[in-house]
Each structure stands twice: as structure tokens, then as C-alpha cells.
Design a protein around this motif. Structure first.
Motif, PDB file in Angstrom:
ATOM      1  N   UNK A  28      37.472  25.253  20.680  1.00  0.00           N
ATOM      2  CA  UNK A  28      36.060  25.523  20.936  1.00  0.00           C
ATOM      3  C   UNK A  28      35.138  24.985  19.871  1.00  0.00           C
ATOM      4  N   UNK A  29      35.688  24.648  18.683  1.00  0.00           N
ATOM      5  CA  UNK A  29      34.871  24.039  17.632  1.00  0.00           C
ATOM      6  C   UNK A  29      34.384  22.661  18.075  1.00  0.00           C
ATOM      7  N   UNK A  30      33.252  22.239  17.519  1.00  0.00           N
ATOM      8  CA  UNK A  30      32.793  20.863  17.666  1.00  0.00           C
ATOM      9  C   UNK A  30      33.205  20.103  16.412  1.00  0.00           C
ATOM     10  N   UNK A  31      33.725  18.897  16.590  1.00  0.00           N
ATOM     11  CA  UNK A  31      34.106  18.101  15.426  1.00  0.00           C
ATOM     12  C   UNK A  31      33.598  16.669  15.577  1.00  0.00           C
ATOM     13  N   UNK A  32      33.320  16.076  14.438  1.00  0.00           N
ATOM     14  CA  UNK A  32      32.970  14.655  14.390  1.00  0.00           C
ATOM     15  C   UNK A  32      34.089  13.929  13.668  1.00  0.00           C
ATOM     16  N   UNK A  33      34.554  12.835  14.267  1.00  0.00           N
ATOM     17  CA  UNK A  33      35.634  12.032  13.686  1.00  0.00           C
ATOM     18  C   UNK A  33      35.034  10.722  13.201  1.00  0.00           C
ATOM     19  N   UNK A  71      37.871  10.818   8.281  1.00  0.00           N
ATOM     20  CA  UNK A  71      37.191  12.067   7.938  1.00  0.00           C
ATOM     21  C   UNK A  71      36.952  12.888   9.197  1.00  0.00           C
ATOM     22  N   UNK A  72      37.020  14.210   9.044  1.00  0.00           N
ATOM     23  CA  UNK A  72      36.687  15.137  10.132  1.00  0.00           C
ATOM     24  C   UNK A  72      35.635  16.107   9.614  1.00  0.00           C
ATOM     25  N   UNK A  73      34.544  16.226  10.358  1.00  0.00           N
ATOM     26  CA  UNK A  73      33.501  17.203  10.031  1.00  0.00           C
ATOM     27  C   UNK A  73      33.545  18.281  11.102  1.00  0.00           C
ATOM     28  N   UNK A  74      33.696  19.534  10.689  1.00  0.00           N
ATOM     29  CA  UNK A  74      33.837  20.653  11.619  1.00  0.00           C
ATOM     30  C   UNK A  74      32.484  21.301  11.861  1.00  0.00           C
ATOM     31  N   UNK A  75      32.128  21.445  13.134  1.00  0.00           N
ATOM     32  CA  UNK A  75      30.864  22.057  13.562  1.00  0.00           C
ATOM     33  C   UNK A  75      29.655  21.479  12.828  1.00  0.00           C
ATOM     34  N   UNK A  76      29.465  20.147  12.896  1.00  0.00           N
ATOM     35  CA  UNK A  76      28.297  19.543  12.240  1.00  0.00           C
ATOM     36  C   UNK A  76      27.007  19.989  12.929  1.00  0.00           C
ATOM     37  N   UNK A  77      25.953  20.146  12.155  1.00  0.00           N
ATOM     38  CA  UNK A  77      24.690  20.662  12.696  1.00  0.00           C
ATOM     39  C   UNK A  77      23.969  19.660  13.598  1.00  0.00           C
ATOM     40  N   UNK A  78      24.323  18.372  13.486  1.00  0.00           N
ATOM     41  CA  UNK A  78      23.601  17.356  14.255  1.00  0.00           C
ATOM     42  C   UNK A  78      24.314  16.980  15.560  1.00  0.00           C
ATOM     43  N   UNK A  79      25.340  17.737  15.952  1.00  0.00           N
ATOM     44  CA  UNK A  79      26.111  17.384  17.142  1.00  0.00           C
ATOM     45  C   UNK A  79      25.962  18.459  18.214  1.00  0.00           C
ATOM     46  N   UNK A  80      25.671  18.008  19.432  1.00  0.00           N
ATOM     47  CA  UNK A  80      25.678  18.886  20.606  1.00  0.00           C
ATOM     48  C   UNK A  80      26.523  18.227  21.682  1.00  0.00           C
TER      49      UNK A  80
END
Length: 333
Positions: A132-137, A158-167
Motif C-alpha cells: 500500500x506504500x507509494x514508492x519512487x524508483x 535508489x528507492x524513496x518511500x511515500x514521497x510527498x510529490x507522488x500521487x
């Protein structure tokens, strides 16, 4: 580098830019294969036709792209998605004796879903991620495995977990691919099997974090008392989760199926926790002979060198009910 673009995508691009019909484009592809004495694949011929028509199949991209636009051969790929399935981290030894780690997960966006494979120390990120998390790869590279695209990530990624700029909007899983057990391959992510339960094991209970539900272990004496979650710290008393293992036979082969938590409960029709300190024998006897439809993914158990089926969804049908249905059909006939 030539990126692997499906033939149907090439045809669609030519249609859009040149206004040709499917029939016309396919005829041009077949003619090109004939001209080259069959020494080119259909995909290669489609690339040549597109080039001769002046159709550019790939535009260099910067920044994040949708999953549907990921192509085999791409490097420095950036995508974002919702975590749909989480695997576990496993360690292995390379032929030259070095130790390695690998783990995987499945993510999806509004356009498609894809498996992400993590190599080396970045595989430990799986311990920080929840479904359910949002991630950016970032800085991934794309490979093909069993005919499917995969994004791979090494320590350079790199993996960013639940970044604020992603929907991410609604993610729709594709219809599961129906397979016989003998047709299953390691890495299959969304498949369906139908078979009969032939063996059931006692459930295994294990400690989990009361907050996030991830597995936790008892801390060493020098770290304090209780159990430690990497994300939420120390707990004196853990919560418990469980896993149920069964063997299913569909006539083509037999496979061990692994059911965690709610899927185990769905199979037996009651809370498995009620059997934590009691006998499970009556349930095992009741389940053997039950026909089930299972959806999930296929992993390889390296210890036993065999494929196993991780269940994501369960449908069961009692064998006696099936026999009654067959009997009724025979009466009608």
C-alpha cells in the motif's frame, strides 16, 4: 542500444503516424521477412519497416515515466507506483564465494504493473516497505524474464518511500493468467491454479510488530528486553501472525502453497489464531479433498530447490458439492 518494443506497439505507432491499416502494415512486415529470407524476426522486421517509413519508435525520456512505457534495455529508469505485493530478502552465495542479497516486490500505477528486483544492500529496503506504500524508483534498469519486463535495482539505484510529490490513481491488477501447476515458472506474479488439497500442515505462528504487522525478533540481551521492529522500536509484548502450508494437486503436478494470515483464515473459514494452543487435526482432515482456486505468485525455495505458490486470494469449493453438481448434470442428460 535497441529497445525491445512489442510488435503490436510498433504497429500502433505506425498507424498513428502514417494512417495505415493493420492489414497494410502486417503485409509490409511479412514482405520484409520474405525479402530477408526469413533471417529476421517479426519484431526486427517491424523495426525496419518503421525506420523505412520514417517513424521514430523511441524518444529519449528524462524523469519519471509510466510503467506501461518501460522497455527492456532501458537504463537510468525512474518510475513510481503503489506496492501491491512484497517478497522477502534472501541471501545467496555467488560461484566465486561472495555473499549476495536479493528481494522483489510488485508495484503498479494507473497504466500497468511490474516486478521490481532489488540486488545487494538495497534489498534491505524491503524491511521498511509495507503493502500500500507509494514508492519512487530511481536509476533502475530493465530486463526480461520469462517473457515479462522487470525493473532491476542495484546499490547504485535508489528507492524513496511515500514521497510527498507522488500521487497514484486507481491501480488495476491484470486478469490472472490461468496455468497448470506444471506450467508455472519462477517469477510468475499474477497466476491462477485450480486443484485439490492433498496435504495440510499445522499452522506456524510468529511474532510481528503490533503497529505495522512486520515480523520481529527477540532482541539481544545487550539491547534491552522484548522484541524490536526496525521501524517502530522495542515492544515488550509482540502480536502474532501465522502461515499455513498445504500441498495442491491439479493432475499435472503437485505444489506447496503458502497462505499468510487472512488467506489462511479464508481457507479454513475461521480465525486460525484460535488454534495457537490447540489441536489442528480436525481442520486438516476437513480440508483434505477440498477443491480450491488459488491466485498468487510463484517463488523458488532455494533450500529445497523447488517452486512454491504464495497465495494472494482463495476460493474453495467442497468436493462433495462438486460431485453433487456433476450428478445433477448427469440426471439432466
Amino acid at each position: 542500444m535497441m529497445f525491445k518494443i512489442p510488435v503490436e506497439n510498433i504497429i500502433e505507432r505506425i498507424k498513428q503516424e502514417k494512417g495505415l491499416s493493420d492489414t497494410e502494415i502486417n503485409q509490409m512486415i511479412e514482405k520484409k521477412i520474405e525479402q530477408l529470407s526469413g533471417l529476421v524476426s517479426r519484431e526486427g522486421a517491424a523495426h525496419i519497416v518503421a525506420n523505412e517509413l520514417g517513424v521514430k519508435l523511441f524518444e529519449p525520456v528524462e524523469g519519471r515515466i509510466q510503467i506501461k512505457n518501460v522497455l527492456v534495455g532501458m537504463r537510468k529508469v525512474e518510475v513510481a507506483g503503489k506496492v501491491l505485493q512484497l517478497g522477502t530478502v534472501r541471501e545467496f552465495e555467488t560461484p566465486d564465494g561472495k555473499q549476495g542479497k536479493v528481494g522483489s516486490l510488485m508495484i503498479g500505477d494507473e497504466s500497468d504493473v511490474i516486478r521490481v528486483v532489488l540486488w545487494g544492500s538495497i534489498a534491505d529496503k524491503l524491511n521498511e516497505i509495507s503493502e500500500g506504500d507509494l514508492i519512487k524508483i530511481e536509476n533502475g534498469y530493465v530486463r526480461e524474464r520469462n517473457g515479462r519486463k522487470e525493473i532491476h535495482l542495484s546499490d547504485k539505484g535508489n528507492i524513496i518511500i511515500n514521497p510527498s510529490d507522488i500521487e497514484i490513481g486507481e491501480v488495476k491488477l491484470p486478469t490472472p493468467e490461468q496455468k497448470k501447476i506444471i506450467e508455472l515458472n519462477e517469477g510468475d506474479l499474477n497466476v491462477e491454479i485450480v486443484g485439490t488439497i492433498i496435504q495440510v500442515f499445522d499452522p506456524t505462528f510468529y511474532e510481528v510488530c503490533p503497529v505495522c504487522g512486520k515480523r520481529i525478533k527477540k532482541v539481544e540481551e545487550n539491547e534491552g528486553e522484548g522484541f524490536k521492529c526496525n521501524k517502530h522500536g522495542l515492544f515488550k509484548e509482540p502480536s502474532f501472525a501465522y502461515v499455513l502450508n498445504i500441498f495442491v494437486d491439479d493432475g499435472s503436478d503437485i505444489i506447496r502453497c503458502v497462505l499468510f494470515r487472512e488467506n489462511a483464515t479464508a481457507l479454513i473459514g475461521e480465525d486460525v489464531m484460535s488454534y495457537k494452543d490447540g489441536s489442528f487435526d480436525d481442520v486438516k482432515m476437513r480440508l483434505i479433498g477440498t477443491q480450491v482456486k488459488l491466485r498468487g505468485r510463484v517463488v523458488k525455495n532455494l533450500l529445497f530447490d523447488r517452486l512454491e505458490f504464495i497465495v494472494n486470494e482463495v476460493e474453495k469449493k467442497d468436493l462433495s458439492t462438486a460431485e453433487e453438481s456433476i450428478a445433477e448434470e448427469e440426471k439432466v442428460e
